[in-house]
Write a protein that holds these residues in place. Structure first.
Motif, PDB file in Angstrom:
ATOM      1  N   THR A  34      -3.615  11.745   2.850  1.00 32.08           N
ATOM      2  CA  THR A  34      -2.857  10.905   1.926  1.00 32.08           C
ATOM      3  C   THR A  34      -1.455  11.472   1.644  1.00 32.08           C
ATOM      4  OG1 THR A  34      -3.903  11.928  -0.021  1.00 32.08           O
ATOM      5  CG2 THR A  34      -4.877   9.870   0.818  1.00 32.08           C
ATOM      6  N   ILE A  41       5.401   6.208   2.812  1.00 28.81           N
ATOM      7  CA  ILE A  41       5.742   5.194   1.802  1.00 28.81           C
ATOM      8  C   ILE A  41       7.115   5.490   1.191  1.00 28.81           C
ATOM      9  CG2 ILE A  41       5.155   4.302  -0.499  1.00 28.81           C
ATOM     10  CD1 ILE A  41       2.167   4.904   0.241  1.00 28.81           C
ATOM     11  N   ALA A  60       2.115   8.516  -9.107  1.00 28.88           N
ATOM     12  CA  ALA A  60       1.900   7.068  -8.954  1.00 28.88           C
ATOM     13  C   ALA A  60       1.763   6.714  -7.472  1.00 28.88           C
ATOM     14  CB  ALA A  60       3.043   6.285  -9.590  1.00 28.88           C
ATOM     15  N   LEU A  61       2.630   7.278  -6.652  1.00 25.23           N
ATOM     16  CA  LEU A  61       2.537   7.054  -5.201  1.00 25.23           C
ATOM     17  C   LEU A  61       1.217   7.605  -4.658  1.00 25.23           C
ATOM     18  CD1 LEU A  61       6.173   8.005  -4.089  1.00 25.23           C
ATOM     19  CD2 LEU A  61       5.150   5.707  -4.060  1.00 25.23           C
ATOM     20  N   ARG A  63      -1.689   7.990  -6.306  1.00 24.15           N
ATOM     21  CA  ARG A  63      -2.815   7.116  -6.685  1.00 24.15           C
ATOM     22  C   ARG A  63      -2.883   5.897  -5.766  1.00 24.15           C
ATOM     23  NH1 ARG A  63      -0.784   8.483 -11.631  1.00 24.15           N
ATOM     24  NH2 ARG A  63       0.191   6.449 -11.945  1.00 24.15           N
ATOM     25  N   GLN A  64      -1.724   5.312  -5.465  1.00 24.47           N
ATOM     26  CA  GLN A  64      -1.649   4.159  -4.569  1.00 24.47           C
ATOM     27  C   GLN A  64      -2.151   4.532  -3.164  1.00 24.47           C
ATOM     28  OE1 GLN A  64       2.400   2.660  -4.322  1.00 24.47           O
ATOM     29  NE2 GLN A  64       2.021   1.744  -2.326  1.00 24.47           N
ATOM     30  N   ALA A  65      -1.711   5.667  -2.652  1.00 22.71           N
ATOM     31  CA  ALA A  65      -2.111   6.105  -1.309  1.00 22.71           C
ATOM     32  C   ALA A  65      -3.606   6.402  -1.242  1.00 22.71           C
ATOM     33  CB  ALA A  65      -1.307   7.338  -0.897  1.00 22.71           C
ATOM     34  N   ARG A  67      -6.008   5.199  -3.251  1.00 19.95           N
ATOM     35  CA  ARG A  67      -6.742   3.933  -3.399  1.00 19.95           C
ATOM     36  C   ARG A  67      -6.805   3.201  -2.058  1.00 19.95           C
ATOM     37  NH1 ARG A  67      -3.354   1.130  -6.160  1.00 19.95           N
ATOM     38  NH2 ARG A  67      -3.523   2.475  -7.972  1.00 19.95           N
ATOM     39  N   ALA A  68      -5.674   3.095  -1.371  1.00 23.99           N
ATOM     40  CA  ALA A  68      -5.619   2.403  -0.075  1.00 23.99           C
ATOM     41  C   ALA A  68      -6.471   3.125   0.968  1.00 23.99           C
ATOM     42  CB  ALA A  68      -4.171   2.297   0.404  1.00 23.99           C
ATOM     43  N   GLU A  88      -8.626   7.585 -12.401  1.00 23.62           N
ATOM     44  CA  GLU A  88      -8.873   6.478 -11.482  1.00 23.62           C
ATOM     45  C   GLU A  88      -9.360   6.997 -10.121  1.00 23.62           C
ATOM     46  OE1 GLU A  88      -6.149   3.472  -8.777  1.00 23.62           O
ATOM     47  OE2 GLU A  88      -5.313   4.186 -10.657  1.00 23.62           O
ATOM     48  N   THR A  89      -8.725   8.049  -9.627  1.00 26.75           N
ATOM     49  CA  THR A  89      -9.112   8.633  -8.338  1.00 26.75           C
ATOM     50  C   THR A  89     -10.512   9.223  -8.422  1.00 26.75           C
ATOM     51  OG1 THR A  89      -6.831   9.042  -7.673  1.00 26.75           O
ATOM     52  CG2 THR A  89      -8.529  10.404  -6.632  1.00 26.75           C
TER      53      THR A  89
END
Length: 171
Positions: A34, A41, A60-61, A63-65, A67-68, A88-89
């Motif tokens: 990630t 990104i 923030a980046l 968490r997005q990476a 999650r994806a 969240e992770t």
């Protein structure tokens, strides 16, 4: 549950990428990191994200990476050292085949080095690494199905233990 075959977590320099590549090869699958996704990104190295945009934007980046990657990737996945800081992770990792790769501070300093471009270790790396680990170790162990030490072991030995503890068969 659709999840990666193995998710590697642990501090910077512990060998997540090296061991992850080995595991992916042995399992006949692909490796994904990630941290590399974040660089793609953002279009710049992680150290520059920290300096230009701050840790909050990096997280923030991240968490997005994560999650994806957890939603899409079925191979071996390595998460950045601080990914587990996000609740969240940690929730997304529940039930996944997570392996925490562990090492002590002396080994970390040897591997990471004192001059490596690690934004969170710029001042007094030994002290900062200990503080990071005091904060992160409970989170790593919370989400891990297994803890595997990398101390005085080759990447092959670490990969062998991961395959064994997760009861995975080599291709």
């Amino acid at each position: 549950m659709n999840a990666p075959a193995v998710v590697l977590i642990g501090p910077m320099g512990v060998g997540k990428s090296t061991v992850g590549e080995l595991l992916a090869h042995r399992l006949g699958t692909v490796f994904r990191d990630t941290d590399h996704d974040i660089v793609e990104i953002a279009g710049k190295p992680i150290s520059e994200i920290f300096l230009d945009d701050g840790e909050q934007q990096f997280r923030a980046l991240e968490r997005q990476a994560v999650r994806a990657a957890l939603a899409e990737h079925r191979g071996v996945l390595a998460l950045g050292g601080g990914a587990v800081l996000a609740a969240e992770t940690r929730e997304l990792l529940a039930g996944a085949p997570v392996v925490y790769l562990d090492m002590d501070v002396a080994e970390a300093v040897k591997r990471v080095g004192l001059d490596a471009p690690r934004p969170l270790l710029m001042m007094n790396p030994r002290k900062q690494w200990r503080e990071l680990m005091d904060e992160r170790r409970p989170l790593y162990t919370e989400v891990a199905r297994a803890v595997v030490s990398t101390e005085k072991r080759t990447p092959d030995e670490v990969a062998d233990e991961i395959l064994d503890v997760l009861e995975l068969k080599q291709k």
